[in-house]
Design a protein around this motif. Structure first.
Motif, PDB file in Angstrom:
ATOM      1  N   GLY A  64      90.751  45.646  40.205  1.00  0.00           N
ATOM      2  CA  GLY A  64      90.793  46.555  41.355  1.00  0.00           C
ATOM      3  C   GLY A  64      89.447  46.646  42.049  1.00  0.00           C
ATOM      4  O   GLY A  64      89.357  46.641  43.292  1.00  0.00           O
ATOM      5  N   MET A  65      88.356  46.724  41.250  1.00  0.00           N
ATOM      6  CA  MET A  65      87.019  46.799  41.845  1.00  0.00           C
ATOM      7  C   MET A  65      86.676  45.530  42.615  1.00  0.00           C
ATOM      8  O   MET A  65      86.106  45.581  43.711  1.00  0.00           O
ATOM      9  CB  MET A  65      85.992  47.042  40.734  1.00  0.00           C
ATOM     10  N   SER A  66      87.006  44.380  42.010  1.00  0.00           N
ATOM     11  CA  SER A  66      86.716  43.111  42.702  1.00  0.00           C
ATOM     12  C   SER A  66      87.509  43.008  43.996  1.00  0.00           C
ATOM     13  O   SER A  66      86.993  42.528  45.011  1.00  0.00           O
ATOM     14  CB  SER A  66      87.040  41.938  41.783  1.00  0.00           C
ATOM     15  N   ARG A  83      85.421  44.945  51.030  1.00  0.00           N
ATOM     16  CA  ARG A  83      84.219  45.458  51.706  1.00  0.00           C
ATOM     17  C   ARG A  83      83.336  44.322  52.189  1.00  0.00           C
ATOM     18  O   ARG A  83      82.755  44.374  53.286  1.00  0.00           O
ATOM     19  CB  ARG A  83      83.434  46.359  50.741  1.00  0.00           C
ATOM     20  N   LEU A  84      83.174  43.296  51.367  1.00  0.00           N
ATOM     21  CA  LEU A  84      82.312  42.179  51.739  1.00  0.00           C
ATOM     22  C   LEU A  84      82.923  41.295  52.813  1.00  0.00           C
ATOM     23  O   LEU A  84      82.203  40.642  53.569  1.00  0.00           O
ATOM     24  CB  LEU A  84      81.993  41.325  50.503  1.00  0.00           C
ATOM     25  N   LEU A 135      92.802  48.014  30.412  1.00  0.00           N
ATOM     26  CA  LEU A 135      92.359  48.929  31.469  1.00  0.00           C
ATOM     27  C   LEU A 135      91.111  48.416  32.174  1.00  0.00           C
ATOM     28  O   LEU A 135      90.967  48.518  33.395  1.00  0.00           O
ATOM     29  CB  LEU A 135      92.102  50.314  30.869  1.00  0.00           C
ATOM     30  N   MET A 136      90.182  47.852  31.376  1.00  0.00           N
ATOM     31  CA  MET A 136      88.956  47.311  31.974  1.00  0.00           C
ATOM     32  C   MET A 136      89.259  46.130  32.874  1.00  0.00           C
ATOM     33  O   MET A 136      88.679  45.974  33.970  1.00  0.00           O
ATOM     34  CB  MET A 136      87.960  46.894  30.881  1.00  0.00           C
ATOM     35  N   LEU A 137      90.167  45.274  32.423  1.00  0.00           N
ATOM     36  CA  LEU A 137      90.557  44.133  33.259  1.00  0.00           C
ATOM     37  C   LEU A 137      91.204  44.604  34.558  1.00  0.00           C
ATOM     38  O   LEU A 137      90.915  44.075  35.639  1.00  0.00           O
ATOM     39  CB  LEU A 137      91.505  43.222  32.490  1.00  0.00           C
TER      40      LEU A 137
END
Length: 328
Positions: A59-61, A67-68, A52-54
């Motif tokens: 997803g966050m990256s 965004r960047l 889940l963290m991966l």
């Protein structure tokens, strides 16, 4: 040990060491089924949380990258626009430079071509005024025309000098100039003017004051300042010429009594063809101070207005000291 396919922990301990009786052991067998089950559950929990963290990090990256990438893409677009604008500005600057050079060449050529006909016109007027039988009124009118040709000749000379300054073609032959002698000579010339009003000329300049420059151009700077102090003065007034050292430079101040320069015109006093309302009836064409400042800058100094009010007007011009220039 494995018992029935289930791992067990066996613990044994001698209960009567050193006894004469037969050895007695305590043997305990513990089932590890619960521990194995918990270990498997913990392993799956760790793997699930890690997965889940991966997934969350991925997803966050991906979201952060999105965004960047927006400002990066915007920066790329702005950079491309800036490149286009810079190319347009460079093209406009080049065109302006060409037009400016053409304008300076035209001004120089025109000024040079005007010198001859003005000289011929003045000579003809001088000859006409000396003809026998010329009445006094006609002579006065011709004298006025001769004066106008002299003004026109002076303006042409100034325009030619300005065109050379703008083009960077005015070369200086720097030598040690006796500024004291130059000031004394100009002050004497001023006192010899027949139409000069009654005023005092105060000169407070050290003897043998030497600066680095070309004498004829330095004389032009000082002559302009002193003549302005004379033209914008009043009867019974004062012209003061002082000098003091400022490190490697020498500051010469020329001040005079008079009406002063209006406050709204002081910022424009060095502009070409600018004449304040106070000088509308004073002879001149508004180029003297501009030329004087350009020549002062060319000599490594400056010319500035340091005061002008209803009682006193004062200009300061700076030159390089001759002894400091020689030492360096």
């Amino acid at each position: 040990i494995m018992i029935g396919g289930i791992p067990h922990l066996v613990f044994s301990q001698l209960l009567n060491p050193g006894s004469m009786f037969p050895p007695t052991f305590e043997v305990c067998v513990y089932s590890l089924a619960d521990s194995v089950t918990r270990q498997r559950q913990l392993r799956w929990q760790i793997l699930s949380v890690g997965a889940l963290m991966l997934l969350g990090a991925a997803g966050m990256s991906h979201w952060m990258a999105g965004r960047l990438s927006v400002p990066v893409e915007r920066l790329a677009v702005d950079s491309a626009r800036n490149v286009v604008r810079r190319e347009q500005a460079e093209a406009a600057l080049e065109q302006t430079s060409v037009e400016l050079e053409r304008s300076m060449r035209f001004s120089a050529d025109t000024s040079h071509q005007l010198k001859t006909p003005i000289t011929v016109l003045r000579a003809g007027l001088e000859e006409l005024r000396l003809r026998p039988g010329m009445c006094e009124t006609a002579q006065e009118e011709i004298g006025s025309l001769i004066y106008q040709t002299a003004k026109l000749s002076s303006m042409v000379h100034d325009l030619l000098l300005l065109s050379r300054l703008d083009a960077g073609r005015l070369e200086l032959n720097l030598v040690d100039v006796d500024l004291t002698q130059l000031i004394d000579s100009l002050a004497d010339d001023l006192s010899a003017v027949p139409s000069a009003p009654d005023f005092d000329v105060e000169v407070d300049v050290p003897r043998d004051l030497r600066v680095r420059g070309e004498k004829r151009y330095m004389a032009m700077i000082l002559q302009n300042l002193i003549e302005n102090a004379w033209k914008y003065n009043h009867a019974g007034g004062t012209i003061a010429i002082t000098a003091h050292e400022e490190g490697s430079m020498l500051a010469l101040c020329v001040g005079n009594t008079g009406p002063g320069i209006p406050s709204d015109a002081q910022a424009h006093v060095f502009e070409r063809f600018h004449r304040a309302s106070v000088g509308e009836n004073v002879p001149g064409h508004g180029l003297g101070l501009n030329i004087a400042r350009e020549l002062a800058l060319l000599h490594g100094g400056d010319l500035r207005l340091i005061r002008s009010d209803s009682e006193w007007t004062e200009f300061e011009v700076t030159f390089q000291r001759a002894d400091t220039s020689a030492a360096s």
